[in-house]
Design a protein around this motif. Sequence first.
Motif, PDB file in Angstrom:
ATOM      1  N   UNK A 292       0.806  -1.223  -0.044  1.00  0.00           N
ATOM      2  CA  UNK A 292      -0.005  -0.129   0.013  1.00  0.00           C
ATOM      3  C   UNK A 292       0.887   1.182   0.204  1.00  0.00           C
ATOM      4  N   UNK A 293       0.253   2.283  -0.648  1.00  0.00           N
ATOM      5  CA  UNK A 293       0.944   3.733  -0.286  1.00  0.00           C
ATOM      6  C   UNK A 293      -0.375   4.575   0.287  1.00  0.00           C
ATOM      7  N   UNK A 294      -0.380   4.614   1.618  1.00  0.00           N
ATOM      8  CA  UNK A 294      -1.644   5.264   1.866  1.00  0.00           C
ATOM      9  C   UNK A 294      -1.530   6.674   2.089  1.00  0.00           C
ATOM     10  N   UNK A 295      -0.492   7.219   1.773  1.00  0.00           N
ATOM     11  CA  UNK A 295      -0.203   8.754   1.581  1.00  0.00           C
ATOM     12  C   UNK A 295       0.948   9.031   1.411  1.00  0.00           C
ATOM     13  N   UNK A 296       1.260  10.512   1.170  1.00  0.00           N
ATOM     14  CA  UNK A 296       2.627  10.944   0.783  1.00  0.00           C
ATOM     15  C   UNK A 296       3.570  10.576   1.844  1.00  0.00           C
ATOM     16  N   UNK A 297       4.838   9.911   1.388  1.00  0.00           N
ATOM     17  CA  UNK A 297       6.009   9.538   2.218  1.00  0.00           C
ATOM     18  C   UNK A 297       5.649   8.450   3.315  1.00  0.00           C
ATOM     19  N   UNK A 298       4.766   7.553   2.818  1.00  0.00           N
ATOM     20  CA  UNK A 298       4.330   6.600   3.624  1.00  0.00           C
ATOM     21  C   UNK A 298       4.193   5.298   2.814  1.00  0.00           C
ATOM     22  N   UNK A 299       4.417   4.039   3.023  1.00  0.00           N
ATOM     23  CA  UNK A 299       4.378   2.928   2.353  1.00  0.00           C
ATOM     24  C   UNK A 299       3.767   2.000   3.449  1.00  0.00           C
ATOM     25  N   UNK A 340       3.358   0.110   8.725  1.00  0.00           N
ATOM     26  CA  UNK A 340       3.629   1.391   7.718  1.00  0.00           C
ATOM     27  C   UNK A 340       5.070   1.747   8.083  1.00  0.00           C
ATOM     28  N   UNK A 341       5.592   2.372   7.013  1.00  0.00           N
ATOM     29  CA  UNK A 341       6.864   2.942   7.067  1.00  0.00           C
ATOM     30  C   UNK A 341       6.987   4.346   6.413  1.00  0.00           C
ATOM     31  N   UNK A 342       7.723   5.237   7.125  1.00  0.00           N
ATOM     32  CA  UNK A 342       8.049   6.415   6.447  1.00  0.00           C
ATOM     33  C   UNK A 342       9.513   6.716   6.520  1.00  0.00           C
ATOM     34  N   UNK A 343       9.997   7.875   5.913  1.00  0.00           N
ATOM     35  CA  UNK A 343      11.399   8.315   5.942  1.00  0.00           C
ATOM     36  C   UNK A 343      11.660   8.630   4.433  1.00  0.00           C
ATOM     37  N   UNK A 344      12.947   9.042   4.327  1.00  0.00           N
ATOM     38  CA  UNK A 344      13.605   9.368   2.690  1.00  0.00           C
ATOM     39  C   UNK A 344      13.201   8.559   1.829  1.00  0.00           C
ATOM     40  N   UNK A 345      13.332   7.005   2.010  1.00  0.00           N
ATOM     41  CA  UNK A 345      13.269   5.806   1.059  1.00  0.00           C
ATOM     42  C   UNK A 345      11.963   5.812   0.687  1.00  0.00           C
ATOM     43  N   UNK A 346      10.990   6.247   1.385  1.00  0.00           N
ATOM     44  CA  UNK A 346       9.557   5.696   1.175  1.00  0.00           C
ATOM     45  C   UNK A 346       8.898   6.174  -0.207  1.00  0.00           C
ATOM     46  N   UNK A 347       9.569   7.292  -0.608  1.00  0.00           N
ATOM     47  CA  UNK A 347       9.018   7.806  -1.957  1.00  0.00           C
ATOM     48  C   UNK A 347       9.437   6.726  -3.061  1.00  0.00           C
ATOM     49  N   UNK A 348      10.562   6.370  -2.910  1.00  0.00           N
ATOM     50  CA  UNK A 348      11.138   5.625  -3.850  1.00  0.00           C
ATOM     51  C   UNK A 348      10.815   4.126  -4.054  1.00  0.00           C
ATOM     52  N   UNK A 349       9.874   3.680  -3.052  1.00  0.00           N
ATOM     53  CA  UNK A 349       9.402   2.280  -3.227  1.00  0.00           C
ATOM     54  C   UNK A 349       7.931   2.369  -3.884  1.00  0.00           C
TER      55      UNK A 349
END
Length: 395
Positions: A292-299, A340-349
């Motif tokens: 899932x990608x529930x929102x900006x910067x979160x997977x 759920x995970x956030x952080x700088x790498x989340x947008x690249x996943x």
Amino acid sequence: MDRYAYYKSLFESLPKPSAFVDLDLLDANAAAIAREAGDKKVRIASKSIRCVEVLRRILRSSPVYQGIMCFTAAEAAYLDREGFDDLLLGYPQWEPEQIGNLITMAGEGRSITFMVDCREHAERIGKLAAERSLQASVCIDLDMSVSYPGLHFGVRRSPLAGWEAMRPLAESILASPWLKLEGLMGYEAQIAGVGDNVPGSGLKNALIRQLKRRSIREVARRRREAVEGLQSLGARLRFVNAGGTGSMASSRTEAVVTEITAGSGFYSPGLFDNYEGFSYQPAAGYAVEVVRRPGPGIVTCMGGGYTASGPAGKDKLAKPYLPEGLRLLPLEAAGEVQTPLTGSAAERLSIGDPVFFRHAKAGELCERFKVLHAVSQGNIVGEYATYRGAGECFL
């Protein structure tokens, strides 16, 4: 090396969640631990490994490795059936059928040693040995914790805090025709098992290091007095066992110590990031996938919430490992069915991408998976059954 790309390529076709052991890093850790032991032998703590093939690989890697410290009688019987020898029960056992089974195995030529810390333990083993007209080997567990005003620094294990407390038990064992006193063990958990380089805990880290330094001196004195006391009674010990991965640097300096137990350092789980005195390679972990990608910067990943035993705290949570730059959400952490995970790498996943985690503790990873996928030199070279995968469940 881009380790995320490396593991991602290897695990691309595997269903997830999947666990792995990186044999190249495992071998590097085994070599480092063998060096760290100095002139002592190393007994492998099976509870931190829980995989027969990995145990065999470590034992083959160096003559420094000798024997297994087991955690239950049923596990010791299983390892005996798998061809392992020199088995030390690291904890007292009570169930009579299992104890009797091991006594019978020992009577057939295996080296199996029971742990005791009170007369009740010794009398029970002696009675079961007498019923079989066999002699059982025992090891006395010496308490290594230290107490200060308002603080018990260590773990609650043996009630035997020194030679005078141990002496009556030792005398009763030596007087029994059915028992053979073969070893002394003292696990300095407050040195081996307490992190002293936890991020954001500067004052606490400094206090723990000071307490460890004081404990090292006390542990050495207590163990030396116990060995000298046993020798004065005529005991001829086959081994004097000390420590764990986190206390090898001090245990190896004690003249009376013949072997050191090590386990967690082979996999180097998340908790091992919090030690000042040593560093090993993260050789084991598991992969979950982004669903899932529930929102900006979160997977959000499927599964992953494998929390370690011990006092509840953030340090017992699994750690997002690769790609770097991910962190758990404080209000959800690692969940039973989603993480759920956030952080700088989340947008690249993207959905379907793997995320690799490390368990906080070593062997507990294997309680969640039937197989460790063995990785080496850019290939998956085998599937190693964990205890669970072999149909075994001991604790």
